[in-house]
Design a protein around this motif. Structure first.
Motif, short mmCIF file in Angstrom:
data_model
loop_
_atom_site.label_atom_id
_atom_site.label_comp_id
_atom_site.label_asym_id
_atom_site.label_seq_id
_atom_site.Cartn_x
_atom_site.Cartn_y
_atom_site.Cartn_z
N ALA A 30 -2.25 -8.41 -2.23
CA ALA A 30 -3.18 -7.31 -2.47
C ALA A 30 -2.37 -6.02 -2.63
O ALA A 30 -1.57 -5.68 -1.77
CB ALA A 30 -4.17 -7.17 -1.33
N VAL A 31 -2.57 -5.34 -3.75
CA VAL A 31 -1.84 -4.11 -4.07
C VAL A 31 -2.83 -2.98 -4.25
O VAL A 31 -3.70 -3.02 -5.14
CB VAL A 31 -1.01 -4.28 -5.36
N TRP A 32 -2.70 -1.95 -3.42
CA TRP A 32 -3.55 -0.76 -3.56
C TRP A 32 -2.87 0.23 -4.49
O TRP A 32 -1.65 0.37 -4.48
CB TRP A 32 -3.78 -0.10 -2.19
N TYR A 33 -3.68 0.93 -5.29
CA TYR A 33 -3.12 1.97 -6.15
C TYR A 33 -4.14 3.10 -6.35
O TYR A 33 -5.35 2.87 -6.34
CB TYR A 33 -2.70 1.40 -7.51
N PRO A 34 -3.64 4.32 -6.52
CA PRO A 34 -4.53 5.45 -6.80
C PRO A 34 -4.88 5.49 -8.28
O PRO A 34 -4.11 5.03 -9.13
CB PRO A 34 -3.67 6.67 -6.42
N ILE A 35 -6.02 6.03 -8.59
CA ILE A 35 -6.42 6.22 -9.98
C ILE A 35 -6.57 7.72 -10.24
O ILE A 35 -7.48 8.36 -9.72
CB ILE A 35 -7.75 5.50 -10.30
N LYS A 36 -5.65 8.25 -11.01
CA LYS A 36 -5.74 9.65 -11.43
C LYS A 36 -6.16 9.70 -12.90
O LYS A 36 -7.13 10.32 -13.25
CB LYS A 36 -4.41 10.36 -11.18
N HIS A 37 -5.37 9.04 -13.76
CA HIS A 37 -5.81 8.82 -15.14
C HIS A 37 -5.42 7.41 -15.53
O HIS A 37 -4.67 6.72 -14.84
CB HIS A 37 -5.25 9.87 -16.09
N ARG A 38 -5.95 6.94 -16.65
CA ARG A 38 -5.93 5.51 -16.95
C ARG A 38 -4.59 4.99 -17.49
O ARG A 38 -4.29 3.81 -17.35
CB ARG A 38 -7.02 5.19 -17.97
N THR A 39 -3.78 5.82 -18.09
CA THR A 39 -2.60 5.32 -18.78
C THR A 39 -1.66 4.52 -17.87
O THR A 39 -1.30 3.38 -18.19
CB THR A 39 -1.84 6.47 -19.45
N ASP B 121 0.85 -1.19 0.00
CA ASP B 121 0.00 0.00 0.00
C ASP B 121 0.88 1.25 0.00
O ASP B 121 0.95 1.98 0.98
CB ASP B 121 -0.91 -0.04 1.25
N PRO B 122 1.60 1.51 -1.09
CA PRO B 122 2.55 2.63 -1.10
C PRO B 122 1.87 3.98 -1.17
O PRO B 122 0.72 4.09 -1.63
CB PRO B 122 3.39 2.36 -2.35
N PRO B 123 2.56 5.04 -0.73
CA PRO B 123 1.97 6.38 -0.77
C PRO B 123 1.97 7.01 -2.16
O PRO B 123 1.30 8.02 -2.36
CB PRO B 123 2.86 7.19 0.18
N PHE B 124 2.71 6.44 -3.11
CA PHE B 124 2.79 6.99 -4.46
C PHE B 124 3.22 8.46 -4.44
O PHE B 124 2.64 9.29 -5.14
CB PHE B 124 1.46 6.83 -5.20
N GLU B 125 4.22 8.76 -3.65
CA GLU B 125 4.73 10.12 -3.61
C GLU B 125 5.95 10.32 -4.49
O GLU B 125 6.41 11.45 -4.68
CB GLU B 125 5.08 10.53 -2.17
N GLU B 126 6.49 9.24 -5.06
CA GLU B 126 7.65 9.33 -5.92
C GLU B 126 7.35 8.69 -7.27
O GLU B 126 6.56 7.74 -7.36
CB GLU B 126 8.85 8.63 -5.27
N PRO B 127 7.98 9.17 -8.34
CA PRO B 127 7.78 8.57 -9.67
C PRO B 127 8.28 7.12 -9.68
O PRO B 127 9.13 6.73 -8.89
CB PRO B 127 8.63 9.45 -10.60
N GLY B 128 7.72 6.33 -10.59
CA GLY B 128 8.19 4.97 -10.77
C GLY B 128 7.60 3.95 -9.82
O GLY B 128 8.08 2.81 -9.77
N GLU B 129 6.56 4.32 -9.06
CA GLU B 129 6.01 3.39 -8.07
C GLU B 129 5.41 2.16 -8.73
O GLU B 129 5.54 1.04 -8.21
CB GLU B 129 4.97 4.09 -7.21
N PHE B 130 4.74 2.32 -9.87
CA PHE B 130 4.16 1.15 -10.53
C PHE B 130 5.24 0.18 -11.00
O PHE B 130 5.05 -1.04 -10.96
CB PHE B 130 3.28 1.58 -11.71
N ASP B 131 6.38 0.71 -11.42
CA ASP B 131 7.49 -0.17 -11.81
C ASP B 131 8.02 -0.93 -10.60
O ASP B 131 8.34 -2.12 -10.70
CB ASP B 131 8.62 0.65 -12.45
N ARG B 132 8.12 -0.26 -9.46
CA ARG B 132 8.58 -0.94 -8.24
C ARG B 132 7.58 -2.00 -7.81
O ARG B 132 7.96 -3.07 -7.32
CB ARG B 132 8.81 0.09 -7.13
N LEU B 133 6.30 -1.72 -8.01
CA LEU B 133 5.28 -2.72 -7.67
C LEU B 133 5.42 -3.96 -8.55
O LEU B 133 5.30 -5.09 -8.06
CB LEU B 133 3.89 -2.12 -7.83
N ALA B 134 5.64 -3.76 -9.84
CA ALA B 134 5.79 -4.90 -10.74
C ALA B 134 6.98 -5.77 -10.33
O ALA B 134 6.89 -7.01 -10.33
CB ALA B 134 5.96 -4.41 -12.18
N THR B 135 8.07 -5.12 -9.93
CA THR B 135 9.24 -5.88 -9.46
C THR B 135 8.93 -6.59 -8.15
O THR B 135 9.35 -7.74 -7.93
CB THR B 135 10.44 -4.93 -9.28
N ALA B 136 8.20 -5.92 -7.27
CA ALA B 136 7.84 -6.52 -5.98
C ALA B 136 7.00 -7.77 -6.16
O ALA B 136 7.19 -8.77 -5.45
CB ALA B 136 7.08 -5.50 -5.13
#
Length: 273
Positions: free
Chosen positions: A189-198, A160-175
């Motif tokens: 279970a991985v939580w993520y924010p939705i700002k836009h879809r890309t 459940d990361p805070p997503f305050e730094e760039p590249g969090e989705f890449d770190r999640l994929a590695t995790a």
């Protein structure tokens, strides 16, 4: 790290995440064998909604503040009961405190929190609870250090990361790859924010291409995800969800949608079994 969850505690994203977390944990209670929960971004565990920080944003008013009057048979009732047990409506429990309230003596919760002040707060919260341990440790490093568990063959890894730094989705994929290599039987279970879809599509594509099976996605959108500068919704990606979870999750999200005036509530299969 500058992130402090107290400003956002009890908002719509917290409510969605924690209601679904309780449903996932209920699955483990059906068997007597012990289970482990590794909470990689634990925070301080409990948040005072009457604090100056919480009132500054007031996000909880449009989250937990709108949910207290749910009927006893509501799909959200098991989670709300735990929130009250933890001190609600004033105090809002984060994922480690919710989890601790569901543990049996044979089960284990490991909490990782990188921020030293927050770690000490969390440590004091769980002082005297022998089946809860607290580590001042980087979330992603903890996956290699603490998995596989030594005393349980079943478990949930909550990221459940805070997503305050760039590249969090890449770190999640590695995790996810690390978890799969060290504790393949784990539910994740991985939580993520939705700002836009890309970035969400890219993350989902990486999960599909990695070869995981039985992956489910639950999302609650407060508005259409067109503004990348706004938290428009939140999602929970679950690998190896228990049987029946998709239906329960959809019921919970529908309830949240109605109570919070959300735009969309959707549970979908990303990768079949």
């Amino acid at each position: 790290m500058n992130y402090r969850h107290i400003y956002h505690a009890g908002n719509f994203a917290d409510c969605m995440k924690h209601a679904l977390l309780v449903s996932l944990l209920q699955h483990f209670l059906r068997k007597d064998s012990p289970f482990l929960v590794l909470d990689t971004h634990a925070g301080i565990g409990r948040y005072d909604l009457e604090s100056a920080e919480a009132e500054k944003t007031g996000e909880y008013h449009d989250g937990i503040g709108k949910l207290w009057n749910q009927p006893p048979d509501s799909p959200l009732a098991p989670w709300l009961e735990l929130v009250r047990k933890a001190g609600g409506p004033r105090f809002y429990p984060g994922s480690p405190l919710l989890t601790s309230l569901m543990l049996r003596p044979q089960d284990l919760l490991i909490c990782c929190e990188k921020h030293p002040v927050d770690k000490r707060t969390l440590y004091r919260l769980f002082a005297g609870q022998p089946n809860v341990s607290v580590h001042e440790r980087d979330a992603y490093e903890s996956l290699r250090a603490l998995l596989p568990p030594k005393t349980a063959r079943r478990g949930l890894v909550l990221i459940d990361p805070p997503f305050e730094e760039p590249g969090e989705f890449d770190r999640l994929a590695t995790a996810l790859q690390t978890i799969h290599s060290r504790f393949a039987a784990a539910m994740v279970a991985v939580w993520y924010p939705i700002k836009h879809r890309t970035p969400i599509r890219q993350f989902h594509n990486s999960v599909e291409q990695a070869g995981y099976r039985n992956v489910l996605v639950a999302e609650l959108l407060m508005r259409a995800p067109h503004n990348p500068d706004t938290l428009n919704g939140a999602g929970l990606l679950v690998i190896k969800p228990p049987y029946g979870f998709a239906e329960r999750a959809q019921d919970q999200l529908n309830c949240l949608k109605a109570a919070l005036g959300a735009h969309e509530a959707l549970v979908s299969e990303l990768v079949p079994e």
